[in-house]
Design an enzyme around this catalytic site. Structure first.
Site, PDB file in Angstrom:
ATOM      1  N   ASP A 120       1.888  -5.929  -6.909  1.00  0.00           N
ATOM      2  CA  ASP A 120       1.207  -7.075  -7.526  1.00  0.00           C
ATOM      3  C   ASP A 120       0.476  -6.734  -8.824  1.00  0.00           C
ATOM      4  O   ASP A 120       0.536  -7.495  -9.782  1.00  0.00           O
ATOM      5  CB  ASP A 120       0.231  -7.711  -6.530  1.00  0.00           C
ATOM      6  CG  ASP A 120       0.966  -8.410  -5.389  1.00  0.00           C
ATOM      7  OD1 ASP A 120       2.185  -8.629  -5.537  1.00  0.00           O
ATOM      8  OD2 ASP A 120       0.335  -8.732  -4.371  1.00  0.00           O
ATOM      9  N   THR A 148       2.927  -2.031  -0.119  1.00  0.00           N
ATOM     10  CA  THR A 148       4.011  -2.179   0.848  1.00  0.00           C
ATOM     11  C   THR A 148       4.800  -0.896   1.085  1.00  0.00           C
ATOM     12  O   THR A 148       5.158  -0.591   2.220  1.00  0.00           O
ATOM     13  CB  THR A 148       4.979  -3.278   0.346  1.00  0.00           C
ATOM     14  OG1 THR A 148       4.223  -4.474   0.199  1.00  0.00           O
ATOM     15  CG2 THR A 148       6.119  -3.506   1.302  1.00  0.00           C
TER      16      THR A 148
HETATM   17  N1  ASP Z   1       0.372  -7.209  -1.946  1.00  0.00           N
HETATM   18  C1  ASP Z   1       1.097  -5.970  -2.071  1.00  0.00           C
HETATM   19  C2  ASP Z   1       0.396  -5.141  -3.124  1.00  0.00           C
HETATM   20  O1  ASP Z   1       0.553  -5.373  -4.278  1.00  0.00           O
HETATM   21  C3  ASP Z   1       2.512  -6.191  -2.409  1.00  0.00           C
HETATM   22  C4  ASP Z   1       3.284  -4.928  -2.632  1.00  0.00           C
HETATM   23  O2  ASP Z   1       2.915  -3.863  -2.192  1.00  0.00           O
HETATM   24  O3  ASP Z   1       4.305  -4.985  -3.270  1.00  0.00           O
HETATM   25  O4  ASP Z   1      -0.303  -4.239  -2.775  1.00  0.00           O
END
Ligand code: ASP
Length: 346
Positions: free
Chosen positions: A94, A17
């Site tokens: 994650d 993100t």
């Molecule tokens: N799904 C994303 C990831 O872990 C969530 C984030 O970036 O915080 O890459």
């Protein structure tokens, strides 16, 4: 030529993100580019550091993280180890705790900071947490102590206001900005008006040994969470995994399991097949003590190894690391009972 006094930092964007940038024309989220980052975070230019960036191509959502990417990160850091004072890894939240744990084992005798960070909101969005996380991580990666040595020569996660040892962290919040905790070790630093370092908690490299990167991981590891009513068939299914090398049991409380004769018998049979059995607790805080109750002692007697106060993320990656190096069983067990990167309290 770089001025010797100008700190140099390498930012490695793996995905996630923090680096997703909204394209003003299409509204779509696109991935990190340092020049764009500098426009969104002009404070970066006030650092007076040399900052370079490397981007994974393609960047990955951290749900797709794999040992091959940990090897790639280890390769990037070791290839550029002499050229930079510190490293900042931008990563999805994650699986950030897994990556931080894996790198803590793969970067042996690390003498420079590797600070992993990310954010819950993309860096271009109003109210983003990414800006502070990025700026503070860079500052920490460049920080030096009174002897001119890197302040935190460890793999860490910095998030919100805490700097934590990477292999002690867990993601605990899917929404809030304060998304990571290190329950069994206090933060190595807290960022407020000042960044306050807990120097006595920070690990230092052995100055008589070189930095040594490792590139071998074996993922034939499985994790099983016990629960009341667990069925024998589930344990039985493990015998159909021909090349299983390690089973991590997430047990109750201080390392306890149901007192079912079939369970203990099946665990002994797995051990007899050469599978390494490890006990970690389902609790977020505290350690396994198998001698405390009969329900834990029976596991010890079945050949289950103590996982102490390890996080699941750290235990999975430590086993992958040890198994990857093809050591004899006794050596693996010795290292399981040793804190090799500050991951357990023995
Ligand atoms: N799904 C994303 C990831 O872990 C969530 C984030 O970036 O915080 O890459």
């Amino acid at each position: 030529m770089k001025q010797p006094t100008t700190p140099s930092i390498l930012v490695i964007y793996t995905g996630g993100t923090i680096g997703m940038i909204e394209n003003p024309e299409t509204g779509a989220l696109e991935n990190f580019d340092l020049a764009h980052f500098r426009r969104l975070v002009p404070e970066l230019n006030r650092f007076n550091y040399d900052i370079d960036a490397i981007t994974f191509d393609p960047p990955i959502d951290s749900s797709d993280m794999e040992p091959k990417y940990w090897i790639k990160l280890t390769r990037i850091i070791s290839d550029h180890y002499a050229d930079y004072d510190g490293f900042v890894v931008l990563h999805g939240t994650d699986t950030m705790a897994y990556t931080a744990s894996a790198l803590s084992f793969m970067l042996e005798n690390l003498g420079k900071a590797v600070i992993i960070t990310g954010s819950q909101l993309p860096i271009g969005q109003l109210r983003t947490d990414g800006k502070e996380n990025l700026l503070t991580s860079i500052e920490i990666a460049a920080a030096r102590d009174e002897y001119g040595l890197p302040m935190v020569p460890e793999v860490c996660i910095f998030f919100e206001n805490r700097l934590m040892r990477g292999n002690r962290t867990t993601k605990i919040n899917a929404e809030g900005f304060n998304a990571f905790r290190s329950y069994n070790l206090p933060p190595l630093a807290r960022a407020g008006i000042h960044i306050k370092y807990e120097s006595h908690l920070i690990r230092r490299p052995d100055s008589n040994k070189p930095f040594r990167p490792h590139f071998l991981m074996d993922n034939r590891v499985i994790i099983l969470t016990l629960f009341p009513g667990i069925r024998r068939e589930y344990i039985e299914a493990l015998f159909h995994i021909a090349d299983l090398r390690a089973l991590i049991l997430k047990t109750y409380g201080s390392g306890n399991a149901p007192q079912k004769p079939w369970l203990i018998e099946r665990l002994k049979a797995l051990r007899a097949k050469g599978v390494i059995l490890v006990n970690i607790t389902q609790c977020s805080q505290g350690a396994v003590e198998m001698r405390r109750y009969g329900t834990g002692l029976q596991l010890l007697q079945a050949g289950v190894v103590n996982g102490y106060d390890s996080t699941p993320e750290s235990m999975v990656t430590k086993l992958m690391f040890l198994l990857g190096h093809n050591m004899p069983y006794e050596e693996i067990i010795r290292l399981m009972n040793t804190s090799i990167a500050g991951e357990i309290t023995v």
